[in-house]
Write an enzyme that holds these catalytic residues in place. Structure first.
Site, PDB file in Angstrom:
ATOM      1  CG  ASP B  62      -0.458  -0.394   2.870  1.00  5.33           C
ATOM      2  OD1 ASP B  62       0.259  -1.304   3.193  1.00  5.33           O
ATOM      3  OD2 ASP B  62      -0.851   0.382   3.656  1.00  5.33           O
ATOM      4  CG  HIS B  63       3.216   2.608   2.254  1.00 11.69           C
ATOM      5  ND1 HIS B  63       3.504   3.976   3.369  1.00 11.69           N
ATOM      6  CD2 HIS B  63       2.519   1.818   3.479  1.00 11.69           C
ATOM      7  CE1 HIS B  63       3.477   3.882   4.268  1.00 11.69           C
ATOM      8  NE2 HIS B  63       1.650   2.737   4.113  1.00 11.69           N
ATOM      9  CG  HIS B 138       6.009  -0.452   9.876  1.00  8.13           C
ATOM     10  ND1 HIS B 138       4.734  -0.816  10.928  1.00  8.13           N
ATOM     11  CD2 HIS B 138       5.169  -1.414   8.631  1.00  8.13           C
ATOM     12  CE1 HIS B 138       3.322  -1.246   9.564  1.00  8.13           C
ATOM     13  NE2 HIS B 138       3.947  -1.618   8.363  1.00  8.13           N
ATOM     14  CG  ASP B 208       2.257   1.992   7.544  1.00  5.38           C
ATOM     15  OD1 ASP B 208       2.308   3.366   6.931  1.00  5.38           O
ATOM     16  OD2 ASP B 208       2.193   0.615   6.609  1.00  5.38           O
ATOM     17  CG  HIS B 266      -1.768   4.097   7.469  1.00  8.62           C
ATOM     18  ND1 HIS B 266      -1.624   3.216   7.852  1.00  8.62           N
ATOM     19  CD2 HIS B 266      -0.996   3.776   6.515  1.00  8.62           C
ATOM     20  CE1 HIS B 266      -1.223   2.026   7.211  1.00  8.62           C
ATOM     21  NE2 HIS B 266      -0.653   2.285   6.300  1.00  8.62           N
TER      22      HIS B 266
END
Lengths: 299, 299
Positions: B62-63, B138, B208, B266
């Site tokens: 998703d990044h 993370h 994140d 996010h």
């Protein structure tokens, strides 16, 4: 058949990159998976869990850059059944590193089925469907897919089987075409006890391709043909150069192959309005359908 | 700074995957590039040609699943200037096969700048900006980025330089802080001839990450902090488990680091409405901004 996207290489806010869903009996079959496909699936409320097979036509980004995101999401949704992805063998080089880096803990397995896009052959068969490759003519190896539904069993006419007291154990035989013989020895012909099922349907997906009449014998008589029509006739030179088709060429293929209906798509980003592509196709093959995002077509 | 997307891993029709654009003087700098980023750029009328650097925080889809499509599109748009992508060294394993398979004829070069996300260091410097990594915590190696604008030259006060007949060749020296000496030997102090530029801005992007106070000295006093706030306080256990933050934790970091403003994003796909995340953050750090797709923030 649901159109998730029918744009071409350059993304626009009007058109999504190519992807379609064939919805047959209890399963979903995806054809191509451009970037953003998973969000389109959400938008169209496609049930992710029913997806069983994905067919990739060729390794251009607008036909397969949505795969990594979709595969990851299926994992997060807890899928556990195997997913099979059919496509040119280069798919392995593309997807293997992505699966290794991003999908180490996927709760389901992904099987890649490498096919030769230059050969017309059976790619997949399950209980309701046979899928064949359709060699196309593009800048890189590329094939379309022919979805041929298997014949369905005839319907039992309940009133008649009740009238003749046909036992339940005979129903399977009736569906196979057997006559029924009463205890008195009377022969009741199958045709009085059953009604034929709808004839099986055939759907042909042909994108991306130059005008290529060699596909005609393969798709002949199909109930529905999706054929790319990237360009208008005024851009025919550009179509030839990039191995794409014009709307008129798509219609010519549809006419020669005597298909029942034609849907065109994969429109160039240069056209704001694609209505004139329909006009150009209609002149050869009347009642062409302009595919668009969110459309459902029944072959 | 433009928010292209501020959703989290599971895509929804409301939220796009993470991507932001920092727009400074004549250049655009992208941070993260989730699937669909290029279409969001079109929607927000971002000029593709001004993009110079892309910073990737970590290798979760998703990044970074929007990179292949964006790189291809930049090629089709005829880009020729080098594009630099900064990020964890695994980016090479992800992008190299894609560049080899899909981008053989790219008219521009892509340079990957591998960085160590575990170390706070200078990642990039150009004439207007320094970008530093911010080690985060993370599930996989991950870093944020601190954008520190360089001091701008002071403004010349035209009326005064005209009054004193300052020759054009002296202007550069005035901007460097020099006084002006008239032909008669009179010293005109620099402060009478120039007006200081706006103070340089600092923007910190942190996504994140779990709650991680070690970042505080790095981001201290920033004009704007974007900090992920995937979860509400009621899901704090889930936040800890997945190495994400709650809105309250994001606000605590903002407060402790004495930043001027906080934007959170996010958001987990489980929340339809994220207004209560703002309330939870506001209780600690008043006037938190809820990031949303299409929003522009000025540090």
């Amino acid at each position: 058949m649901n159109i998730l996207g029918c744009g071409s290489a350059l993304p626009t806010t009007r058109r999504m990159a190519t992807s379609q869903i064939v919805d047959l009996r209890d399963k979903l079959y995806m054809i191509d998976c451009g970037e953003g496909t998973q969000v389109q699936m959400r938008r169209m409320r496609v049930r992710f869990g029913r997806l069983s097979h994905i067919f990739i036509s060729h390794l251009h980004g607008d036909h397969c850059f949505g795969l990594p995101g979709l595969l990851s999401t299926l994992g997060m949704l807890g899928r556990n059944g195997e997913l099979v992805i059919h496509g040119p063998k280069e798919l392995e080089n593309y997807l293997r590193p992505i699966l290794d880096i991003f999908c180490q803990k996927l709760p389901y397995s992904v099987r890649l089925n490498p096919i030769d896009p230059n050969v017309h052959s059976l790619v997949m068969e399950d209980h309701s469907l046979k899928v064949y490759s359709i060699p196309l003519r593009h800048r890189i190896p590329c094939c379309g897919y022919l979805f041929a539904e298997k014949p369905k069993e005839p319907h039992i006419i309940r009133e008649m089987t009740d009238f003749y007291n046909v036992p339940v154990r005979m129903m399977k035989e009736l569906k196979m075409g057997a006559d029924f013989i009463t205890p008195e020895g009377e022969v009741i012909p199958n045709a009085r006890l059953t009604r034929p099922a709808d004839p099986p349907k055939r759907y042909a997906y042909c994108s991306d391709t130059a005008y290529y009449p060699a596909i005609i014998p393969i798709i002949e008589g199909a109930d529905l043909l999706y054929h790319e029509a990237t360009f208008a006739e005024s851009d025919a030179a550009r179509a030839k150069e990039t191995y794409h088709s014009t709307a008129r060429q798509a219609a010519t293929i549809a006419k020669e192959a005597k298909v029942k209906r034609l849907a065109i798509g994969h429109y160039s980003a240069r056209y704001e309005d694609v209505g004139f592509l329909k006009e150009e196709a209609d002149a050869i093959f009347p009642q062409t359908i302009l595919a668009s995002e969110g459309m459902t077509l029944r072959p």
